[in-house]
Enzyme design. Sequence first.
Site, mmCIF file in Angstrom:
data_model
loop_
_atom_site.group_PDB
_atom_site.id
_atom_site.type_symbol
_atom_site.label_atom_id
_atom_site.label_comp_id
_atom_site.label_asym_id
_atom_site.label_seq_id
_atom_site.Cartn_x
_atom_site.Cartn_y
_atom_site.Cartn_z
ATOM 1 N N GLY A 83 18.509 -11.800 0.382
ATOM 2 C CA GLY A 83 17.520 -12.120 1.420
ATOM 3 C C GLY A 83 16.621 -10.927 1.712
ATOM 4 O O GLY A 83 16.660 -9.915 1.015
ATOM 5 N N ASP A 118 24.545 -19.394 -10.854
ATOM 6 C CA ASP A 118 24.669 -18.204 -10.020
ATOM 7 C C ASP A 118 25.703 -18.462 -8.909
ATOM 8 O O ASP A 118 25.772 -19.585 -8.375
ATOM 9 C CB ASP A 118 23.276 -17.928 -9.415
ATOM 10 C CG ASP A 118 23.183 -16.617 -8.676
ATOM 11 O OD1 ASP A 118 23.914 -15.676 -9.028
ATOM 12 O OD2 ASP A 118 22.343 -16.526 -7.754
ATOM 13 N N GLU A 163 31.673 -10.453 -9.920
ATOM 14 C CA GLU A 163 31.182 -9.416 -8.986
ATOM 15 C C GLU A 163 32.336 -8.600 -8.441
ATOM 16 O O GLU A 163 33.375 -9.137 -8.084
ATOM 17 C CB GLU A 163 30.428 -10.098 -7.832
ATOM 18 C CG GLU A 163 29.854 -9.116 -6.805
ATOM 19 C CD GLU A 163 28.963 -9.825 -5.773
ATOM 20 O OE1 GLU A 163 28.184 -10.734 -6.158
ATOM 21 O OE2 GLU A 163 29.070 -9.478 -4.585
ATOM 22 N N THR A 172 15.093 -9.122 -3.952
ATOM 23 C CA THR A 172 13.932 -9.224 -3.052
ATOM 24 C C THR A 172 13.862 -8.030 -2.099
ATOM 25 O O THR A 172 14.837 -7.743 -1.399
ATOM 26 C CB THR A 172 14.025 -10.534 -2.226
ATOM 27 O OG1 THR A 172 14.012 -11.614 -3.151
ATOM 28 C CG2 THR A 172 12.858 -10.665 -1.242
HETATM 29 P P1 13P Z 1 17.360 -12.216 -3.244
HETATM 30 O O1 13P Z 1 17.283 -13.529 -2.538
HETATM 31 O O2 13P Z 1 17.481 -11.067 -2.313
HETATM 32 O O3 13P Z 1 16.239 -12.039 -4.201
HETATM 33 O O4 13P Z 1 18.713 -12.215 -4.077
HETATM 34 C C1 13P Z 1 18.826 -13.053 -5.151
HETATM 35 C C2 13P Z 1 20.189 -13.063 -5.709
HETATM 36 O O5 13P Z 1 20.852 -12.062 -5.791
HETATM 37 C C3 13P Z 1 20.699 -14.350 -6.177
HETATM 38 O O6 13P Z 1 22.006 -14.250 -6.627
#
Ligand code: 13P
Length: 282
Positions: free
Chosen positions: A178, A81, A133, A208
């Site tokens: 986050g 990622d 992205e 999240t």
């Molecule tokens: P969150 O931490 O908001 O769940 O985002 C995860 C994310 O997009 C990792 O690439």
Amino acid sequence: MLVNMKDLLKKAQEGSYAVGSFSIANMEMILGVIKAAEEMKSPIILQIAEVRLNHSPLKIIGPTMLAAAKNAAVPVAVHLDHGTTLGCIKEALELGFTSVMFDGSHLPFEENVKITKEVVALAKKYGAATEAEIGCVGGSEDGSVDIAMRCTSPSQAKEFYEKTGVDALAIAIGNAHGFYKDAPELRFDILEAVADTVPVPLVLHGGTGIEPEDFIKCHQKGIRKINIATATFASCEGKVREGYEKGEIKGYYDLHQKEISGAYENAKKHIEIFWSQNKANL
Ligand code: 13P
């Protein structure tokens, strides 16, 4: 079984659901996420972001992720990622990751195109899939910088896809990494416009804190991969804290078990919302 992310997302595209891409930091989280996927008969993606590798070194966590995927009773793709350096992306590919992301969202358009093309060509040699992205998801993966959110331009997304040939495209529609300070207001109009013109699976970062009904709208309108990180970490921490408060953690292996159950419960909840249960047959 270890699978290519492209195959997982193609199936999700055909069935109009999304595959959860769960960020992990250790073996306990891997075990919890896989347990949920097996129980739900759901495909999943295990991922780790480059910025997290200072805590969980790629040479150690990578083979662990791959071994877990190979031993799973459901299809699992292993994904890097937010890759930012070609060196790290190459290392992940060498280890056998079945997908890598290059995140050039903060770069000028043409530079993002140029490096993404290099990553696509490199990943092809390993038979791996690629994600990139366009637009800018807010915040940052580890919260170290607060990147301003910039919604994806549908015409730019189309041009980016045509110039790079990526397998999956992350877009910005009001989502951020986050915990959200205010409830997110997702721009479904932008999602629809991108989905109309870009034929590859679309990715939603910053899972999240997004409400279940918004997640459902997202996969109904073309999101096929949803990234969840902070919620998993918080769920593990919460389980451990509660375990200590209730006197349930009496030794190391109780702690170990609480972490597994934190990752398990969080993954299970999301798999249900993403409608990927009972979709394990590729
Ligand atoms: P969150 O931490 O908001 O769940 O985002 C995860 C994310 O997009 C990792 O690439």
